[in-house]
Write a protein that holds these residues in place. Structure first.
Motif, PDB file in Angstrom:
ATOM      1  N   ARG A  41       0.978  -1.414   0.098  1.00 44.75           N
ATOM      2  CA  ARG A  41      -0.055   0.384  -0.164  1.00 44.75           C
ATOM      3  C   ARG A  41       0.642   1.230  -0.018  1.00 44.75           C
ATOM      4  N   GLN A  42       2.228   1.438   0.402  1.00 47.50           N
ATOM      5  CA  GLN A  42       2.908   2.193   0.135  1.00 47.50           C
ATOM      6  C   GLN A  42       3.896   2.309  -1.328  1.00 47.50           C
ATOM      7  N   LEU A  43       3.373   1.856  -2.435  1.00 52.64           N
ATOM      8  CA  LEU A  43       4.450   1.878  -3.226  1.00 52.64           C
ATOM      9  C   LEU A  43       3.676   3.164  -4.424  1.00 52.64           C
ATOM     10  N   PRO A  44       4.709   3.717  -4.474  1.00 48.44           N
ATOM     11  CA  PRO A  44       4.890   4.930  -5.467  1.00 48.44           C
ATOM     12  C   PRO A  44       3.866   5.068  -6.034  1.00 48.44           C
ATOM     13  N   PRO A  45       2.910   5.805  -6.559  1.00 51.94           N
ATOM     14  CA  PRO A  45       2.084   6.098  -7.842  1.00 51.94           C
ATOM     15  C   PRO A  45       2.750   6.678  -9.345  1.00 51.94           C
ATOM     16  N   VAL A  46       2.899   5.915 -10.730  1.00 55.81           N
ATOM     17  CA  VAL A  46       3.273   7.046 -11.885  1.00 55.81           C
ATOM     18  C   VAL A  46       2.891   8.050 -12.511  1.00 55.81           C
ATOM     19  N   ASP A  47       1.630   8.623 -12.050  1.00 60.23           N
ATOM     20  CA  ASP A  47       1.030   9.292 -12.506  1.00 60.23           C
ATOM     21  C   ASP A  47       2.095  10.752 -12.819  1.00 60.23           C
ATOM     22  N   ALA A  48       3.349  11.297 -12.187  1.00 60.84           N
ATOM     23  CA  ALA A  48       4.180  12.245 -12.941  1.00 60.84           C
ATOM     24  C   ALA A  48       4.120  11.615 -14.056  1.00 60.84           C
ATOM     25  N   GLU A  49       4.805  10.182 -14.128  1.00 60.66           N
ATOM     26  CA  GLU A  49       5.717   9.955 -15.844  1.00 60.66           C
ATOM     27  C   GLU A  49       4.659   9.636 -16.589  1.00 60.66           C
ATOM     28  N   LEU A  50       3.427   9.237 -16.320  1.00 60.35           N
ATOM     29  CA  LEU A  50       2.544   8.991 -17.638  1.00 60.35           C
ATOM     30  C   LEU A  50       2.322  10.775 -18.339  1.00 60.35           C
ATOM     31  N   ASP A  51       1.665  11.355 -16.764  1.00 60.71           N
ATOM     32  CA  ASP A  51       1.172  12.702 -17.532  1.00 60.71           C
ATOM     33  C   ASP A  51       2.204  13.435 -19.177  1.00 60.71           C
ATOM     34  N   ASN A  52       4.100  13.086 -18.157  1.00 63.79           N
ATOM     35  CA  ASN A  52       4.890  13.282 -19.072  1.00 63.79           C
ATOM     36  C   ASN A  52       4.567  13.237 -20.748  1.00 63.79           C
ATOM     37  N   VAL A  53       4.759  11.189 -20.299  1.00 67.16           N
ATOM     38  CA  VAL A  53       4.621  10.718 -21.595  1.00 67.16           C
ATOM     39  C   VAL A  53       2.925  10.987 -22.448  1.00 67.16           C
ATOM     40  N   ASN A  54       2.288  11.131 -22.089  1.00 69.68           N
ATOM     41  CA  ASN A  54       1.248  11.726 -23.208  1.00 69.68           C
ATOM     42  C   ASN A  54       0.948  12.742 -23.599  1.00 69.68           C
ATOM     43  N   ASN A  55       2.017  14.259 -22.871  1.00 67.24           N
ATOM     44  CA  ASN A  55       2.246  15.118 -23.739  1.00 67.24           C
ATOM     45  C   ASN A  55       3.069  14.822 -24.382  1.00 67.24           C
ATOM     46  N   VAL A  56       4.039  14.500 -24.458  1.00 65.26           N
ATOM     47  CA  VAL A  56       5.329  13.459 -25.713  1.00 65.26           C
ATOM     48  C   VAL A  56       4.085  13.033 -26.871  1.00 65.26           C
ATOM     49  N   LEU A  57       3.125  12.329 -26.439  1.00 63.28           N
ATOM     50  CA  LEU A  57       2.099  11.366 -27.105  1.00 63.28           C
ATOM     51  C   LEU A  57       1.196  12.516 -28.266  1.00 63.28           C
ATOM     52  N   ARG A  58       0.961  13.730 -27.652  1.00 64.14           N
ATOM     53  CA  ARG A  58       0.336  14.843 -28.675  1.00 64.14           C
ATOM     54  C   ARG A  58       0.616  14.897 -29.481  1.00 64.14           C
ATOM     55  N   THR A  59       1.910  14.835 -29.977  1.00 63.05           N
ATOM     56  CA  THR A  59       2.521  14.968 -31.655  1.00 63.05           C
ATOM     57  C   THR A  59       2.550  13.721 -31.755  1.00 63.05           C
ATOM     58  N   ASP A  60       2.134  13.827 -33.208  1.00 61.30           N
ATOM     59  CA  ASP A  60       2.096  12.353 -33.309  1.00 61.30           C
ATOM     60  C   ASP A  60       3.383  11.801 -34.002  1.00 61.30           C
ATOM     61  N   LEU A  61       4.353  11.459 -33.459  1.00 60.21           N
ATOM     62  CA  LEU A  61       5.764  10.807 -33.897  1.00 60.21           C
ATOM     63  C   LEU A  61       5.589   9.711 -35.177  1.00 60.21           C
ATOM     64  N   ASP A  62       5.002   9.062 -34.745  1.00 65.15           N
ATOM     65  CA  ASP A  62       4.620   7.491 -35.865  1.00 65.15           C
ATOM     66  C   ASP A  62       3.977   8.492 -36.970  1.00 65.15           C
ATOM     67  N   GLY A  63       3.130   8.808 -37.351  1.00 68.63           N
ATOM     68  CA  GLY A  63       2.606   9.774 -38.855  1.00 68.63           C
ATOM     69  C   GLY A  63       3.729  10.995 -38.999  1.00 68.63           C
ATOM     70  N   LEU A  64       4.441  11.627 -38.663  1.00 69.32           N
ATOM     71  CA  LEU A  64       5.766  12.242 -39.094  1.00 69.32           C
ATOM     72  C   LEU A  64       6.805  11.087 -39.941  1.00 69.32           C
ATOM     73  N   VAL A  65       6.878  10.118 -38.803  1.00 72.47           N
ATOM     74  CA  VAL A  65       8.392   9.318 -39.769  1.00 72.47           C
ATOM     75  C   VAL A  65       7.647   8.355 -41.136  1.00 72.47           C
TER      76      VAL A  65
END
Length: 865
Positions: free
Chosen positions: A333-357
């Motif tokens: 019950r004491q494991l740290p959450p990963v919400d911050a990292e998930l938000d950062n990755v979601n911000n990265v994915l706002r740009t369609d990198l795969d579409g650019l490739v």
């Protein structure tokens, strides 16, 4: 005369050898070869004499012994020059020297002729005087035999010698029969041989226009190949450009695509991990609550009075001590959450990198289509140029002088064929006369040698050693008569046979030495190629006669050798002096228009590589923090048990202890609690373990993705910069190089085709090998093999048989005395009684120790044989 006849024949055939050959595959300068259609000819390139060739070689060896000197080129040149003079002064020193040279060269033949003439003159004279002597009872004409002590030995020696000579004569007669048969047999083949040669020549005439048509037809093949490449400019030129750009761009796009995939995997892993952590927190709380409830129930059950009585008290105490293990893992019950990292990755994915490739890939894959769209006008211009080249080539080939030469040669072939067919029956008629005459000559010699054989046979078989010369039997006497008949026929006909031998020897030997041998060694061509020999105004006779350009070096030997090698008429006769195919088919002139059209070809490409948004996207992903997460804390929990003890084992142990208690409420209560613990294990522990496994997989993915993330992004950005610089600085040069390469490919088709045309016309079209074969047929096969070789074998065999008639008749005359019945014989008295008689006879008498029967006087008979 034979030499002059051979020279005229050679001039006639070579002077009209305007066409040739069997087309064959070209030795083209490139791998893409054309091949002229093959033509088959009937006439064989070489003539084989067969087993009789051994006899011909024997005659050649004899001629070499008689005439061992080399071919007199200089002498023959001077003889030909003298022949063209209107008046020959035989008193000039050079004429005398020339005559001496001819005599020196012909010394062996002249010597043989002198011996033959002596034979011809002396044999009739000797026969005449021999006949007169025998009529006067001289030279063995007296039918009286003086007996000698060595008489039996002489008789055997004479018989053996005559037999050996007869065998030698028979061999010569056999040569004569064989040669006579060969002449008749081979002359009969002449018609078929001539027809075969003319058929080959007509095949040559008919195939040459087809060859030229084939050459012109190959232009369409070449043009179609070029049109195919022009229509496929998207795949040929565009594909070439794309292949040059791929190695520098595709790897970068592949790495970026791999990073885009890693970003997606990271997002999925973080999402799975976030949901797993929430689930674990909830499941751990529920597990703790369930374990607390079961512990309360167990404590209540252990308050039963039965637990105070032994031995139940010991079991209850052990259960009570184990209750402390029924606790959940509080660290879950004491494991740290990963919400911050998930938000950062979601911000990265706002740009369609795969579409650019994918956009970068598409910009590369669109290069062939863009090339085709931008070069439509240029391709149409090149096609117009290619169509015009075809008409130019057609005009050049139509003006080739080969066509006119073929027309002239066709007239010559028709006239020659008519002449041969008109005179061949006459030749066959003369051959019949020759065959009949040869048969008579051989039969006459055969008759003479048969008389000798019969004389030997009858004489040897009928001879009685005990009979006296006057009492010899009829068979023995007949043998002697046969021998004398053979002698008479020899004297009567041998000089006539020698006349025939000398005449045929002079003709056959000179033709063999002055035409056949130098023709085979090509020395005869060297004489004919002597400058100003056949025409005092022409340096080279053949070039002067064909082109009226006597300075041009065109020799009989070169023309014959080239035709023998199956070379084309154009190159053989040096027709480039009147029609230069290289200048008419100037490659640069015909391909210059294509080059100018290709130089105007321009291709503009716009290749997309990610852009600024994509670069920022990669940089943001590198800074999202997943490479700095404390993965060990998560992995440490995935290896621990959700509860303080294995609940399933604890439940089984509790159930076993309950079963050891006496029946009652305590026992039943503990069993219910054990079943509750099993249920908690199934409903709480197992889902937590599954969630921990999912957490473990997500952590491993994040570890792999985040391992060296910054270095990977840095390397990708560096590769991206390199690829962008390559596109900016090198794309135009790549386009230019590939365009030039494409142009060289198109031009190369026609360069190769034009070179092949020049090569084929010079070396293969109308190859004159059938003409060389016809010349070989006329000189080497017909004249030398069909006529001269059998003729030489004939005089060789008949001459040998005639010469050996001389020793044969000598031995026959000597031997006949021992076989014929004599009219008288020597009869002697005893040596002691008639000594004076012995002294009178001397060595001519046969010494006897006794007297033969009745004394008979010596009688002289006028009879003669």
């Amino acid at each position: 005369m034979a030499l002059v006849l051979g020279s005229l024949l050679l001039l006639g055939l070579c002077g009209n050898s305007f066409s040739g050959g069997q087309p064959s595959s070209t030795d083209a300068p490139k791998a893409w070869n054309y091949e002229l259609p093959a033509t088959n000819y009937e006439t064989q390139d070489s003539h084989k004499a067969g087993p009789i060739g051994i006899l011909f070689e024997l005659v050649h060896i004899f001629l070499y012994v008689v005439q061992p000197r080399d071919f007199p080129e200089d002498t023959l040149r001077k003889v030909i020059q003298k022949a063209y003079e209107s008046k020959i002064d035989y008193d000039k020193p050079e004429t005398v020297i020339l005559g001496l040279k001819i005599v020196y060269y012909e010394a062996g033949i002249i010597l043989c002729c002198v011996l033959g003439l002596l034979f011809i003159i002396l044999m009739p004279l000797v026969g005449y005087f021999f006949c007169m002597c025998r009529c006067c009872n001289k030279c063995g004409g007296e039918m009286h035999q003086r007996q000698k002590e060595n008489g039996p030995f002489l008789r055997k020696c004479f018989a053996i010698s005559l037999l050996v000579i007869c065998i030698i004569i028979s061999i010569g007669i056999f040569y004569g029969f064989v040669a006579n048969h060969q002449v008749r047999t081979r002359i009969k083949r002449s018609r078929k041989l001539a027809d075969s040669n003319f058929k080959d020549l007509r095949t040559l005439l008919n195939e040459t226009p087809e060859q030229i048509k084939y050459i012109l037809a190959q232009y369409n093949t070449t043009k179609d190949k070029a049109f195919t490449d022009l229509n496929s400019i998207n795949s040929v030129l565009g594909g070439g450009i794309l292949d040059r750009l791929r190695p520098n761009i595709i790897p970068v796009l592949d790495e970026i695509k791999s990073m885009a995939t890693a970003i997606k995997e990271t997002k999925e892993a973080l999402e799975n991990m976030n949901s797993t952590l929430k689930s674990l927190h909830q499941q751990s709380t529920q597990l703790s609550s369930s374990l607390t409830s079961v512990k309360t129930s167990l404590r209540s059950s252990l308050n039963d009075p039965l637990c105070l009585v032994r031995p139940s008290s010991e079991i209850c105490n052990s259960i009570r001590l184990s209750l402390s293990q029924l606790n959940s893992n509080p660290e879950l019950r004491q494991l740290p959450p990963v919400d911050a990292e998930l938000d950062n990755v979601n911000n990265v994915l706002r740009t369609d990198l795969d579409g650019l490739v994918q956009q970068g890939y598409q910009s590369l894959n669109d290069i062939p289509d863009r090339v085709q769209r931008q070069t439509t006008t240029v391709v149409a211009g090149i096609k117009r140029v290619l169509n015009s080249i075809g008409s130019d080539i057609d005009n050049v080939t139509q003006r080739l002088p080969i066509q006119d030469i073929l027309s002239e040669f066709s007239v010559y072939v028709n006239n020659t064929e008519s002449y041969i067919h008109r005179n061949l029956p006459t030749l066959e008629e003369y051959d019949s006369y020759w065959w009949l005459g040869g048969l008579v000559i051989c039969s006459l010699l055969t008759l003479i040698v048969i008389f000798y054989y019969l004389g030997l046979l009858c004489g040897v078989c009928g001879y009685d050693r005990h009979a006296t010369p006057t009492t010899r039997g009829c068979v023995s006497n007949t043998g002697g008569v046969f021998l004398m008949v053979g002698v008479g026929l020899s004297f009567l006909f041998c000089w006539i046979l020698m006349i025939i031998v000398v005449l045929t020897f002079v003709f056959g030997a000179n033709v063999e030495k002055l035409i056949c041998e130098p023709y085979t060694s090509k020395e005869l061509f060297q004489v004919l190629d002597t400058p100003y020999l056949l025409n005092e105004d022409w340096e080279y006779y053949l070039s002067g006669k064909l082109f009226n350009k006597s300075k041009m070096k065109l020799t009989f030997e070169q023309v014959y050798s080239d035709c023998k090698k199956n070379r084309g008429t154009y190159g053989t006769l040096h027709l480039q002096n009147s029609f230069n195919i290289s200048e008419r088919l100037n490659i640069n002139e015909h391909t210059g228009s294509i080059s100018s059209e290709l130089e105007s070809l321009k291709v503009n490409l716009n290749i997309f590589l990610l852009g600024a948004a994509g670069r920022k996207n990669l940089q943001d992903f590198a800074a999202c923090g997943i490479d700095r997460m404390n993965y060990d804390s998560y992995l440490a929990q995935t290896g621990k048990s959700p509860a303080g003890v294995n609940l399933l084992s604890f439940a089984y142990d509790l159930e076993a202890k309950a079963n050891s208690l006496p029946p009652g409420n305590l026992r039943n209560s503990l069993k219910r609690d054990a079943q509750t613990i099993k249920t908690i294990h199934q409903q709480r522990v197992l889902p937590i373990e599954q969630s921990l496994s999912t957490l473990y997989q997500s952590v491993k993915i994040l570890q792999r993705t985040g391992n060296g993330l910054l270095e990977r992004v840095t390397r990708i950005l560096a590769s991206l910069d390199f690829a962008q610089n390559f596109i900016t600085n090198n794309t135009s040069s790549v386009i230019i190089e590939e365009t030039k390469k494409y142009g060289r490919t198109i031009i190369g088709y026609f360069e190769h085709y034009l070179q092949w045309i020049e090569f084929s016309i010079s070396e293969k079209v109308a190859s004159c090998k059938p003409v060389a074969t016809a010349l070989d047929t006329a000189v080497d096969v017909f004249l030398c093999s069909y006529i001269i070789d059998p003729l030489n074998l004939f005089w060789f065999g008949i001459g040998k048989a005639t010469v050996f008639l001389l020793p044969a008749l000598i031995f026959a005359v000597k031997l006949a005395k021992y076989y014929r019945r004599m009219d008288s014989e020597d009869v002697y008295d005893d040596v002691e009684t008639i000594p004076m008689k012995n002294m009178e006879n001397g060595n001519n008498g046969y010494h006897k120790d006794h007297v033969y029967g009745i004394h008979n006087p010596v009688m002289t008979s006028p009879s003669q044989h």
